[in-house]
Design an enzyme around this catalytic site. Structure first.
Site, PDB file in Angstrom:
ATOM      1  CB  CYS A   2      -0.813   0.000   1.358  1.00  0.00           C
ATOM      2  SG  CYS A   2      -1.908   1.784   1.521  1.00  0.00           S
ATOM      3  CD  GLU A 102      -2.313  -1.955  -4.093  1.00  0.00           C
ATOM      4  OE1 GLU A 102      -1.154  -1.402  -4.601  1.00  0.00           O
ATOM      5  OE2 GLU A 102      -1.871  -2.431  -2.896  1.00  0.00           O
TER       6      GLU A 102
END
Length: 236
Positions: A2, A102
């Site tokens: 992340c 993402e």
């Protein structure tokens, strides 16, 4: 991993146990939270009040602030890692968010001479960003670890955090093989509980229910951390 997330919404689920702890720390929306920024968290040592900590963990024993500062910690190896194993039992935090990003690798076909068929696998590789949120777009929290470092030359105290990641659920896996650990409201209470056994805490670090999430592609404006405007989270 992340590497970017957002904390924009003030919408809090009715059953959200941390509603009274957010205070004023959510006043300024952040559409593009990035490493090194001061970001809103709730720590296990002061669970009644939110605080801003810098994203990228700097351990207390580091000799300089310029050392490597990991933004993520793998759930599967927390207890084996010298960087994290002593923090899981002592310094945990909730990292407030309402979405994360993402990037998916996509092969974009290129025009060929005389429009001849392109060879399989050939083309320009682009990285398309996607934003992941809860279905109801409520505020939620990532499981995190934190620490504080003291500059011996100035006495300055720097508090930092890292986000724990786990294997991706079926939704996130379409884009990336890992995802941040999202805690349910019940799990949040346990994560902040200083009496909770470490093994029970580790059991909380699971992929979030994919059916409770959604995703959509966003502009590549997100690629630069200086872009922090509502356009960043707009769907393409």
């Amino acid at each position: 991993m992340c590497g970017r997330y957002s904390v924009v919404t003030k919408k809090i689920a009715k059953d959200h146990r941390q509603a009274g702890r957010f205070g004023d720390i959510l006043n300024d929306p952040n559409y593009n939270a990035a490493p090194s920024q001061p970001l809103p968290v709730i720590t296990n040592t002061n669970p009644e009040k939110g605080a801003f900590l810098s994203w990228g963990l700097l351990r207390a024993w580091a000799t300089t602030a310029k050392t490597n500062r990991p933004i993520n910690a793998r759930a599967e190896t927390l207890t084996q890692s010298p960087m994290f194993r002593n923090l899981i039992g002592r310094k945990r935090c909730l990292v407030l968010a309402d979405g994360f990003y993402e990037w998916k690798k996509i092969i974009q076909a290129l025009n060929t001479l005389f429009d001849l068929p392109q060879s399989p696998g050939k083309g320009k590789i682009i990285r398309q960003p996607y934003r992941f949120t809860l279905q109801n777009e409520d505020l939620f929290s990532f499981a995190g670890l934190w620490d504080e470092w003291v500059d011996k030359s100035t006495g300055e105290v720097l508090k930092t955090f890292t986000i724990i990641t786990t294997e991706a659920n079926k939704l996130v896996k379409e884009v990336h093989e890992r995802m941040p650990v999202i805690l349910t409201p019940e799990a949040e209470e346990l994560w902040l509980n200083n009496d909770e056994p470490v093994n029970d805490l580790l059991d909380l670090l699971q992929p979030y229910d994919a059916d409770q999430m959604k995703a959509y592609p966003v502009s590549d404006l997100i690629n630069s951390p200086v872009n922090n405007s509502p356009e960043v989270i707009n769907s393409l």
